[in-house]
Design a protein around this motif. Structure first.
Motif, PDB file in Angstrom:
ATOM      1  N   GLU A 103      15.584  29.171  16.068  1.00  0.00           N
ATOM      2  CA  GLU A 103      14.656  30.231  16.467  1.00  0.00           C
ATOM      3  C   GLU A 103      13.416  29.656  17.134  1.00  0.00           C
ATOM      4  N   PHE A 104      13.143  28.373  16.906  1.00  0.00           N
ATOM      5  CA  PHE A 104      11.978  27.721  17.502  1.00  0.00           C
ATOM      6  C   PHE A 104      12.302  27.062  18.844  1.00  0.00           C
ATOM      7  N   ARG A 152      24.335  16.748   3.142  1.00  0.00           N
ATOM      8  CA  ARG A 152      22.937  17.049   3.451  1.00  0.00           C
ATOM      9  C   ARG A 152      22.606  16.517   4.846  1.00  0.00           C
ATOM     10  N   VAL A 153      21.815  17.286   5.595  1.00  0.00           N
ATOM     11  CA  VAL A 153      21.426  16.897   6.946  1.00  0.00           C
ATOM     12  C   VAL A 153      19.910  17.004   7.097  1.00  0.00           C
ATOM     13  N   SER A 154      19.310  15.953   7.643  1.00  0.00           N
ATOM     14  CA  SER A 154      17.907  15.982   8.051  1.00  0.00           C
ATOM     15  C   SER A 154      17.877  15.828   9.568  1.00  0.00           C
ATOM     16  N   VAL A 155      16.943  16.518  10.206  1.00  0.00           N
ATOM     17  CA  VAL A 155      16.820  16.468  11.666  1.00  0.00           C
ATOM     18  C   VAL A 155      15.366  16.200  12.009  1.00  0.00           C
ATOM     19  N   PHE A 156      15.143  15.180  12.838  1.00  0.00           N
ATOM     20  CA  PHE A 156      13.780  14.835  13.255  1.00  0.00           C
ATOM     21  C   PHE A 156      13.717  14.792  14.775  1.00  0.00           C
ATOM     22  N   GLY A 157      12.604  15.286  15.323  1.00  0.00           N
ATOM     23  CA  GLY A 157      12.422  15.227  16.765  1.00  0.00           C
ATOM     24  C   GLY A 157      11.026  15.637  17.168  1.00  0.00           C
ATOM     25  N   SER A 158      10.833  15.843  18.460  1.00  0.00           N
ATOM     26  CA  SER A 158       9.541  16.286  18.963  1.00  0.00           C
ATOM     27  C   SER A 158       9.756  17.344  20.033  1.00  0.00           C
ATOM     28  N   SER A 159       8.811  18.265  20.155  1.00  0.00           N
ATOM     29  CA  SER A 159       8.907  19.344  21.132  1.00  0.00           C
ATOM     30  C   SER A 159       7.504  19.839  21.484  1.00  0.00           C
ATOM     31  N   LYS A 204       6.064  22.574  20.815  1.00  0.00           N
ATOM     32  CA  LYS A 204       5.432  23.150  19.625  1.00  0.00           C
ATOM     33  C   LYS A 204       6.123  22.598  18.378  1.00  0.00           C
ATOM     34  N   PRO A 205       5.354  22.077  17.424  1.00  0.00           N
ATOM     35  CA  PRO A 205       5.961  21.544  16.196  1.00  0.00           C
ATOM     36  C   PRO A 205       6.554  22.673  15.352  1.00  0.00           C
ATOM     37  N   PHE A 206       7.595  22.347  14.574  1.00  0.00           N
ATOM     38  CA  PHE A 206       8.160  23.351  13.671  1.00  0.00           C
ATOM     39  C   PHE A 206       8.891  22.671  12.520  1.00  0.00           C
ATOM     40  N   PHE A 250      10.135  18.892  13.541  1.00  0.00           N
ATOM     41  CA  PHE A 250       9.828  18.551  14.919  1.00  0.00           C
ATOM     42  C   PHE A 250       8.311  18.454  15.052  1.00  0.00           C
ATOM     43  N   VAL A 251       7.834  17.262  15.374  1.00  0.00           N
ATOM     44  CA  VAL A 251       6.402  17.069  15.573  1.00  0.00           C
ATOM     45  C   VAL A 251       6.056  17.395  17.024  1.00  0.00           C
TER      46      VAL A 251
END
Length: 396
Positions: free
Chosen positions: A17-18, A42-49, A51-53, A64-65
């Motif tokens: 949705e983000f 279990r899943v972790s997701v890291f990224g940047s965009s 707008k953070p979310f 997302f930072v």
């Protein structure tokens, strides 16, 4: 033997949705995440965009930072300037290294106390560099690096991104390629590695023939960005040839509009075809299914591909497909068995006409098309092969 219980994806795209309007990479990681969570992993997701979310569910944690160059506007300005001046090249590369350090710092905070078994990243922009200080196995999946897009498809690309990608591939040995053709391209640019082929997978439960779908007689559909790279001019020219004898035929573009659209519309007006050519624009996958379900034939005249995801989706919908003579497409389509391959505008036009008139032949192509996707290119197969590869890596 160790089993996979927690996977970390590092990506700059994750459809949610983000981030609704992501490219194929974002859709891929969203779908793979859902499949793994469905298997109680279990899943972790890291990224940047821009707008953070944050997203937190029982088996899913997403952070997302803020994009480094959106957060530090001065660095964005310097990146732009240094990328245009050759003697500032080293400074340009240093700026990208600053982005990596920023993401590395944020990642370390995000995964603190998380017991992660394996990390997967995409190949573009060399984002796997942020994992250097982690003692966790890392896999790069080749969705389409800037290096490949530049060298094989003529795309423009920042020198800094190319530099980062080359650094990243030197440091990672576990590489997933998505087609044999993709593997050849990657090897030519980044050198020999122990590449592991896993074809992208199609959700055949979602992309399936629609009951009671109303077929638009003599309709030709095109699925992809309306661009020269995807062969939009070839498609239109073939339609113009078809329409000279098939006056009731129509052409439908589905995909993101580019600057090329205005030129195409001028040609359409010149040929007096305004009421026969439709530009539907970019659609979500539900809309794509509804539109493609109306097609009598779907064409893919692309000039270059690393796989052919849209092609495979149309085949899963049990549609006769017609594609250009690309190595990547030939890994999916066997000419006259589960689709047709054309080497010129004339062949595109002739093959379209054949599909219009030989209904039994068209039906056989369509049924074989879906059968091919189910047997070789389904998401279930892709997820299973991915988990097998992860397990192999963590047990080395």
């Amino acid at each position: 033997m160790k089993t996979v219980s927690h996977v970390l994806f590092i990506t700059k795209e994750f459809q949610s949705e983000f981030q609704e309007n992501t490219g194929g990479t974002g859709v891929f990681y969203k779908n793979l995440t859902e499949s793994l969570v469905g298997k109680n992993i279990r899943v972790s997701v890291f990224g940047s965009s821009k707008k953070p979310f944050i997203i937190e569910n029982k088996k899913l944690s997403v952070l997302f930072v803020k994009d480094y160059f959106k957060k530090y506007k001065v660095m964005e300005f310097l990146r732009s300037i240094t990328g245009k001046i050759s003697f500032l090249e080293n400074l340009h590369f240093k700026i990208y290294e600053c982005e990596i350090k920023y993401l590395e710092k944020e990642l370390l905070k995000f995964i603190d106390n998380k017991k992660i078994d394996i990390i997967e990243t995409h190949d573009w922009e060399g984002i796997s560099l942020i994992t250097d200080k982690l003692e966790i196995p890392c896999v790069i999946r080749c969705h389409g690096s800037w290096s490949v897009l530049r060298d094989f498809f003529g795309y423009g690309a920042s020198k800094g991104k190319i530099h980062s990608e080359k650094r990243a591939f030197k440091k990672i040995d576990n590489i997933i390629t998505i087609s044999q053709n993709n593997e050849k391209m990657v090897e030519q640019i980044f050198g020999k590695k122990d590449y592991h082929l896993i074809y992208n997978g199609i959700d055949t439960d979602f992309f399936k023939p629609q009951k009671n779908a109303s077929i638009l007689e003599k309709s030709i559909f095109y699925l992809g960005n309306v661009s020269s790279e995807k062969g939009a001019e070839t498609a239109l020219n073939a339609f113009i040839k078809v329409n000279k004898s098939e006056k009731n035929s129509t052409f439908h573009f589905i995909g993101k509009k580019t600057n090329l659209v205005n030129q195409l519309k001028e040609r359409i007006t010149l040929e007096k075809l305004d009421k026969k050519v439709y530009f539907h624009g970019k659609k979500n996958r539900n809309e794509v299914v509804q539109l493609i379900s109306q097609a009598e034939v779907v064409v893919f005249p692309s000039k270059g591909e690393t796989f052919g995801l849209a092609l495979a989706e149309a085949m899963a919908l049990e549609k006769p497909v017609l594609c250009s003579n690309l190595e990547a497409f030939r890994e999916i389509v066997s000419d006259k068995e589960n689709g047709l391959i054309a080497k010129s505008e004339d062949e595109f036009a002739n093959n379209i006409t054949q599909i219009f008139y030989d209904k039994l032949f068209a039906a056989d192509l369509a049924k074989n098309a879906r059968k091919t996707i189910i047997e070789k290119f389904s998401s279930q197969i892709m997820v299973q092969k991915t988990l097998e590869y992860y397990t192999e890596i963590i047990n080395k």
